[in-house]
Design a protein around this motif. Sequence first.
Motif, short mmCIF file in Angstrom:
data_model
loop_
_atom_site.label_atom_id
_atom_site.label_comp_id
_atom_site.label_asym_id
_atom_site.label_seq_id
_atom_site.Cartn_x
_atom_site.Cartn_y
_atom_site.Cartn_z
N TRP A 22 0.83 -1.20 0.00
CA TRP A 22 0.00 0.00 0.00
C TRP A 22 0.86 1.25 0.00
O TRP A 22 0.54 2.25 -0.65
CB TRP A 22 -0.93 0.00 1.21
N HIS A 23 1.97 1.20 0.71
CA HIS A 23 2.86 2.37 0.74
C HIS A 23 3.40 2.67 -0.65
O HIS A 23 3.43 3.82 -1.10
CB HIS A 23 4.02 2.13 1.71
N GLY A 24 3.82 1.63 -1.36
CA GLY A 24 4.33 1.82 -2.71
C GLY A 24 3.28 2.41 -3.64
O GLY A 24 3.59 3.27 -4.48
N ARG A 25 2.05 1.97 -3.49
CA ARG A 25 0.96 2.51 -4.32
C ARG A 25 0.71 3.98 -4.02
O ARG A 25 0.49 4.79 -4.93
CB ARG A 25 -0.30 1.70 -4.10
N PHE A 88 0.70 7.04 8.27
CA PHE A 88 -0.71 7.38 8.06
C PHE A 88 -0.86 8.83 7.62
O PHE A 88 -1.63 9.13 6.68
CB PHE A 88 -1.51 7.14 9.35
N LEU A 89 -0.14 9.75 8.27
CA LEU A 89 -0.21 11.17 7.91
C LEU A 89 0.26 11.39 6.48
O LEU A 89 -0.36 12.13 5.71
CB LEU A 89 0.64 12.00 8.88
N GLY A 90 1.37 10.75 6.10
CA GLY A 90 1.89 10.91 4.74
C GLY A 90 0.92 10.39 3.70
O GLY A 90 0.68 11.04 2.68
N HIS A 91 0.34 9.24 3.97
CA HIS A 91 -0.64 8.67 3.03
C HIS A 91 -1.88 9.56 2.91
O HIS A 91 -2.44 9.70 1.82
CB HIS A 91 -1.04 7.27 3.47
N LEU A 92 -2.28 10.16 4.02
CA LEU A 92 -3.44 11.05 4.00
C LEU A 92 -3.16 12.28 3.14
O LEU A 92 -4.02 12.71 2.35
CB LEU A 92 -3.80 11.46 5.43
N GLY A 121 3.93 14.31 1.71
CA GLY A 121 3.38 13.03 2.11
C GLY A 121 4.31 11.88 1.77
O GLY A 121 4.45 10.93 2.56
N ILE A 122 4.95 11.94 0.60
CA ILE A 122 5.90 10.89 0.22
C ILE A 122 7.06 10.83 1.21
O ILE A 122 7.47 9.77 1.66
CB ILE A 122 6.41 11.13 -1.21
N VAL A 123 7.58 12.00 1.54
CA VAL A 123 8.71 12.07 2.46
C VAL A 123 8.32 11.57 3.85
O VAL A 123 9.03 10.76 4.46
CB VAL A 123 9.25 13.52 2.55
N ILE A 124 7.20 12.08 4.37
CA ILE A 124 6.77 11.72 5.72
C ILE A 124 6.45 10.23 5.84
O ILE A 124 6.84 9.57 6.82
CB ILE A 124 5.55 12.56 6.14
N ILE A 129 8.44 12.28 9.74
CA ILE A 129 8.46 13.73 9.80
C ILE A 129 9.78 14.25 10.35
O ILE A 129 10.13 15.42 10.17
CB ILE A 129 7.27 14.23 10.66
N VAL A 130 10.53 13.38 11.00
CA VAL A 130 11.84 13.77 11.52
C VAL A 130 12.81 14.10 10.40
O VAL A 130 13.85 14.74 10.61
CB VAL A 130 12.41 12.64 12.41
#
Length: 304
Positions: A22-25, A88-92, A121-124, A129-130
């Motif tokens: 899911w992350h890759g998508r 979750f935040l990045g995907h959102l 979002g991709i980075v996070i 977020i760090v």
Amino acid sequence: MNTFLGNVKQSPAYLRNSFKSWHGRFVLAGLTVGLIYFPIWLFHLGTRTLQGSGAMPLILGCVAMGLWQLWKSRQAIVQLQVSESDEFLGHLLILCSVVLFPFCSFAVWAQSILWFCALSGIVISTWGIVFFKHFPLPSLLIAVTVYPKPGILARVLWETLTPHDYLNRFMAWSGAFGLRLIGLPAISEGSLVVLPPEGSVHVDWGCNGFSMACTMAATGFFLGILLKQRGPTVFIMTIVGAVMALIFNIPRIMLLTVASIHWGEASFNFWHGTWGGQIFSGALFTVYYYAVMAIIKHRSRKLA
């Protein structure tokens, strides 16, 4: 070179594997937003360049420097750990960008915001977020380039924080004062430079020096980073660039006033057009170069 070629050959396999998670998508969806936005960004950046803006080399330089900083830090980046909440935040952010992007073709600023959200979002979701805490400089360099018209944002901010036509009126007053110093009976009336009884010249937004001040401030910041200067030195170089641009704009207004009233339309068009602007810009950049070298030399002695 062999490693690079090996990575190129493995790219199709990498893309296939990306779809399995899911992350890759989500990442591929966010990159699709960037792929659609890129020609729009490039078109507006090129249009501004043809109109006389000096933003393109600065923006491309910031992108190149930001990517180079990230490339040098690639070993540290891959060690970053991402939490479930960050993912979750990045995907959102990516999801919101993908959903809203088709409805934001009315303005490039809206598209730039959504691309920035997708990129963040991709980075996070990939490194957490760090990432922004550990790599603030490349993050800033890339973030300021997502909108191809940074001067417009600066103008909106300036006009929000200052009285109406403040800089136009100040430049008209400065131009009239300079003309009086050389013996011409000039006065200023609002944003007009008046040479009674012959005529007057209106100092519009494009002639108040703000755009060049922004360009020189960005140049100072870019040079400071490129020359690996400390934060206070970069700040000084940025401020000096903006101030010098405004100072150089005063004799330009004086010259345009005299050219318009006494030398005729052809002379005014020359000095007001591309060639005249390039002459003043060349003089400004030359003087600024020596000023920057003096600043760096002075700060180096002070810190030694």
